[in-house]
Design a protein around this motif. Structure first.
Motif: not given
Length: 351
Positions: A210, A261-264, A258, A270, A266-268, A213
């Motif tokens: 992160k 830096c997207g959804k994959s 890609d 949560t 962001a899952w971490w 990113c």
């Protein structure tokens, strides 16, 4: 290549040695969640071998299920690196990996001013599953590099055993980089490592991913090679592609195009990756202990193949400097790769 099969006496002797080594362990393997390997298991047998097998370099199988022929050792010391935790005897790798580490260490000093690399585990002399600390690192194409810069002096063997890991995470905060530890040089080192064509991916802590990113302003072409994973807050894990012509090497599925830096990512951040098992949930079944018969068929021959004449004759680069190495000891609980706690017991700490 045709291997000479071991005699019954060699096999019995190897089993006996593996039993002695296995029985002496007290630390658990975070990946396999077992306290010690059983005599005769793949971990016990590959972990008891002190020298590589003679033969042309060949990674066999997958990163977490395989072995290595013709491994070479990263010299204990080089102008721009020092090898750590020497008692583990895990500084062996495919010649391509050893060459990459030496090149990275030189480029890091020349291009970004990083003093030098502290290199952790690569693989055992013949690869294969390890007693503790890793589920991968089996075919000589994985290597751990500390995020601690190399000191200006040559450390003793004991200092290399005792030097603690330094986390890049801020204490008391969830997945937050410590600004008093992290520097732009860390970011440059990661992107330099990712820039080599031979590198498949680099495992880092989700907080590090992160941070990269959010703050990396240079060329982001290779940012997608940085993959978030549990732990990995005090070191990064380099994984190479199967070398050209390595027919027995099983490649990993390629990363997406890609930057990751997207959804994959962001899952971490949560609750799901860190959630404890539900109170009434059935405990996960411990994985069956891996045996040599579970590995690619060639690995049995690698295990029984003639050994290289000596450790000094198998160094991949510059001549190794002799050090008095402390006796091999099992990794203490605090010496396993640091995790971002709490980590659920059914989640692997390492690959």
């Amino acid at each position: 290549m045709t291997f000479r099969l071991a005699s019954p006496f060699q096999t019995i002797g190897r089993l006996a040695l593996a039993g002695i080594v296995g029985a002496s362990l007290i630390a658990g393997d975070a990946g396999a969640q077992q306290k010690q390997p059983s005599p005769g298991s793949a971990k016990a047998l590959f972990g008891s071998v002190s020298l590589p097998a003679q033969g042309p370099a060949q990674p066999i199988g997958f990163y977490s299920k395989g072995c290595m022929l013709g491994g070479v050792a990263l010299p204990v010391d080089g102008p721009t690196w020092q090898t750590m935790r020497l008692s583990r005897n895990r500084r062996w790798g495919d010649p391509a990996m050893i060459a990459l580490l030496e090149q990275l260490s030189r480029d890091a000093r020349q291009k970004i001013g990083w003093p030098g690399l502290l290199v952790g585990d690569i693989a055992q002399p013949r690869g294969g599953p390890m007693f503790n600390g890793h589920a991968s690192h089996q075919i000589g194409l994985d290597a751990d590099v500390w995020l601690t810069p190399m000191p200006s002096r040559r450390m003793t063997a004991q200092e290399r055993e005792d030097l603690p890991f330094t986390t890049t995470l801020q204490k008391g905060k969830f997945l937050t980089i410590d600004p008093t530890v992290w520097t732009q040089s860390h970011a440059k080192l990661l992107m330099l490592a990712a820039s080599y064509r031979e590198v498949e991916r680099i495992f880092v802590n989700p907080a590090i991913k992160k941070k990269m990113c959010d703050t990396w302003t240079g060329d982001r072409t290779n940012l997608g090679k940085l993959r978030p994973i549990y732990g990995h807050d005090s070191h990064f894990h380099i994984r190479m592609k199967c070398p050209p012509g390595a027919a027995a090497c099983k490649p990993q599925a390629p990363i997406t195009d890609d930057d990751g830096c997207g959804k994959s990512l962001a899952w971490w951040f949560t609750k799901e990756p860190w959630a404890a098992p539900k109170p009434n949930a059935r405990p996960p079944k411990p994985p069956r202990e891996m045996m040599v018969s579970d590995l690619p068929k060639s690995c049995a021959a690698v295990l029984d193949a003639p050994a290289a004449a000596s450790m000094a004759a198998t160094n991949g680069g510059s001549a190794a400097t002799a050090l008095t190495v402390a006796p091999a000891v099992p990794a203490a609980a605090g010496d396993l790769l640091p995790a971002v706690g709490p980590v659920p017991t059914d989640k692997p700490l390492v690959q």
